[in-house]
Design a protein around this motif. Structure first.
Motif, PDB file in Angstrom:
ATOM      1  N   GLU A 165       0.840  -1.198   0.000  1.00  0.00           N
ATOM      2  CA  GLU A 165       0.000   0.000   0.000  1.00  0.00           C
ATOM      3  C   GLU A 165       0.873   1.246   0.000  1.00  0.00           C
ATOM      4  OE1 GLU A 165      -4.157  -0.479   2.091  1.00  0.00           O
ATOM      5  OE2 GLU A 165      -2.579  -1.101   3.500  1.00  0.00           O
ATOM      6  N   MET A 166       0.374   2.286  -0.679  1.00  0.00           N
ATOM      7  CA  MET A 166       1.074   3.567  -0.699  1.00  0.00           C
ATOM      8  C   MET A 166       0.077   4.675  -0.383  1.00  0.00           C
ATOM      9  SD  MET A 166       3.584   3.321  -4.034  1.00  0.00           S
ATOM     10  CE  MET A 166       4.102   5.032  -3.793  1.00  0.00           C
ATOM     11  N   PHE A 167       0.565   5.704   0.300  1.00  0.00           N
ATOM     12  CA  PHE A 167      -0.276   6.855   0.654  1.00  0.00           C
ATOM     13  C   PHE A 167       0.392   8.112   0.110  1.00  0.00           C
ATOM     14  CE2 PHE A 167      -0.929   3.502   3.693  1.00  0.00           C
ATOM     15  CZ  PHE A 167      -2.309   3.480   3.897  1.00  0.00           C
ATOM     16  N   ASN A 169      -0.331  12.453  -1.091  1.00  0.00           N
ATOM     17  CA  ASN A 169      -1.206  13.609  -0.917  1.00  0.00           C
ATOM     18  C   ASN A 169      -1.836  14.030  -2.239  1.00  0.00           C
ATOM     19  OD1 ASN A 169      -0.700  13.873   1.874  1.00  0.00           O
ATOM     20  ND2 ASN A 169       1.207  14.995   1.450  1.00  0.00           N
ATOM     21  N   ARG A 170      -3.063  14.513  -2.143  1.00  0.00           N
ATOM     22  CA  ARG A 170      -3.742  15.029  -3.326  1.00  0.00           C
ATOM     23  C   ARG A 170      -2.923  16.185  -3.922  1.00  0.00           C
ATOM     24  NH1 ARG A 170      -9.480  17.768  -2.521  1.00  0.00           N
ATOM     25  NH2 ARG A 170     -10.052  15.657  -1.867  1.00  0.00           N
ATOM     26  N   ASP A 229      -8.612  12.203  -5.982  1.00  0.00           N
ATOM     27  CA  ASP A 229      -9.287  11.081  -5.324  1.00  0.00           C
ATOM     28  C   ASP A 229      -9.535   9.910  -6.276  1.00  0.00           C
ATOM     29  OD1 ASP A 229      -9.303  12.587  -3.055  1.00  0.00           O
ATOM     30  OD2 ASP A 229     -11.394  13.223  -3.219  1.00  0.00           O
ATOM     31  N   SER A 232      -7.063   6.986  -6.712  1.00  0.00           N
ATOM     32  CA  SER A 232      -6.885   5.932  -5.708  1.00  0.00           C
ATOM     33  C   SER A 232      -7.275   4.585  -6.314  1.00  0.00           C
ATOM     34  CB  SER A 232      -7.755   6.210  -4.480  1.00  0.00           C
ATOM     35  OG  SER A 232      -7.336   7.375  -3.810  1.00  0.00           O
ATOM     36  N   VAL A 249      -3.022   2.221  -3.948  1.00  0.00           N
ATOM     37  CA  VAL A 249      -2.676   3.623  -3.692  1.00  0.00           C
ATOM     38  C   VAL A 249      -3.863   4.337  -3.051  1.00  0.00           C
ATOM     39  CG1 VAL A 249      -2.031   5.817  -4.754  1.00  0.00           C
ATOM     40  CG2 VAL A 249      -1.027   3.676  -5.595  1.00  0.00           C
ATOM     41  N   HIS A 250      -3.567   5.075  -1.987  1.00  0.00           N
ATOM     42  CA  HIS A 250      -4.580   5.898  -1.315  1.00  0.00           C
ATOM     43  C   HIS A 250      -4.184   7.362  -1.489  1.00  0.00           C
ATOM     44  CE1 HIS A 250      -6.149   2.292   0.769  1.00  0.00           C
ATOM     45  NE2 HIS A 250      -4.867   1.949   0.896  1.00  0.00           N
ATOM     46  N   VAL A 251      -5.058   8.145  -2.105  1.00  0.00           N
ATOM     47  CA  VAL A 251      -4.811   9.580  -2.260  1.00  0.00           C
ATOM     48  C   VAL A 251      -5.493  10.291  -1.095  1.00  0.00           C
ATOM     49  CG1 VAL A 251      -5.104  11.605  -3.720  1.00  0.00           C
ATOM     50  CG2 VAL A 251      -4.649   9.367  -4.765  1.00  0.00           C
ATOM     51  N   LEU A 252      -4.696  10.995  -0.293  1.00  0.00           N
ATOM     52  CA  LEU A 252      -5.192  11.624   0.930  1.00  0.00           C
ATOM     53  C   LEU A 252      -5.449  13.113   0.719  1.00  0.00           C
ATOM     54  CD1 LEU A 252      -2.665   9.987   3.442  1.00  0.00           C
ATOM     55  CD2 LEU A 252      -4.918   9.130   2.737  1.00  0.00           C
TER      56      LEU A 252
END
Length: 254
Positions: A165-167, A169-170, A229, A232, A249-252
């Motif tokens: 998993e990767m995080f 920023n928008r 978003d 993601s 991938v999570h776009v925060l």
């Protein structure tokens, strides 16, 4: 059971082939390398040529194959005459083929020979890691002569750095790096998917590109600018000659 003359000859050939293979295998167990055995065979080659069949050793190479693909081991023999060519696997001294007939229940092994050709090829379909090892092409002279080669079956490894998993920023740039290792040659192509859909680099979204550098280690970079978003999800790197690898991938926000 009545043993015909032809069957008696076939039995004699099989006994001689196994005896020759056992001698070669014993040398390998004693620490002799295939190169040393090859050198010994080279010293005998003038006698082999004078009495009949001989191997064109420059036409026979060690082979590297990818798991699941087809491998071809080549053996070129001059002055074969009416002798028989057999393929033997050294790992268990298993007789695989005699002439163009397969002598094993494993039908992945096939002997290929075209009439009027000096080439005898052992085809190994759907290769597995356990197929790696020494294979010998033998001719039914008295005593038999043989030429050994090594089949190496490898499985390329695909990795996406930073997974599983990767995080990010928008608004930042997403940089996904896919590495393909242990492949005998670079994969012809690598394509990326997002949530199981192949990525279109010319889509209206824009800002999506890929850079691939091929070599002993092949690296593919997927760049997504101004992440949002909808970016993601699951990204998968798909080399054509290796297993895929994925990262979520999570776009925060912020």
């Amino acid at each position: 059971m009545v043993i015909t003359g032809r069957l008696r000859v076939q039995i004699l050939i099989l006994i001689m082939l196994i005896a020759s293979t056992e001698r070669t295998f014993a040398k390998l167990e004693q620490g002799e390398t295939t190169e040393a055995i090859e050198e010994e065979n080279n010293e005998l080659e003038p006698m082999v040529i004078s009495r009949g069949p001989y191997f064109v050793k420059s036409a026979s190479k060690n082979v590297t194959a990818i798991v699941g693909k087809t491998a071809h081991l080549s053996c070129q023999i001059k002055n074969l005459g009416d002798r028989t060519v057999s393929w033997i696997r050294h790992r268990d001294l298993h007789l695989l083929t005699v002439g163009r007939s397969t002598y094993t229940s494993d039908q992945r092994f096939v002997s290929i020979h075209n009439h009027h050709s000096d080439d005898w090829t052992l085809q190994v379909r759907y290769t597995q890691r356990r197929d790696s090892g020494i294979y010998e092409c033998q001719v039914s002279t008295t005593p038999p002569i043989g030429h050994s080669m090594y089949l190496s079956v490898i499985e390329p490894v695909t990795t996406v750095l930073g997974g599983p998993e990767m995080f990010i920023n928008r608004g930042s740039t997403m940089n996904l790096t896919c590495i393909v290792q242990h492949s005998p040659e670079p994969p012809p192509s690598i394509f990326w998917t997002h949530n199981s859909q192949e990525i279109n680099y010319d889509s209206p979204r824009g800002g999506v590109s890929v850079i691939t550098e091929k070599g002993e280690i092949t690296v593919s970079y997927l760049l997504v600018q101004r992440a949002k978003d909808s970016d993601s999800g699951k990204y998968t790197c798909n080399p054509t000659t290796a297993n895929p690898a994925s990262v979520v991938v999570h776009v925060l926000n912020g």
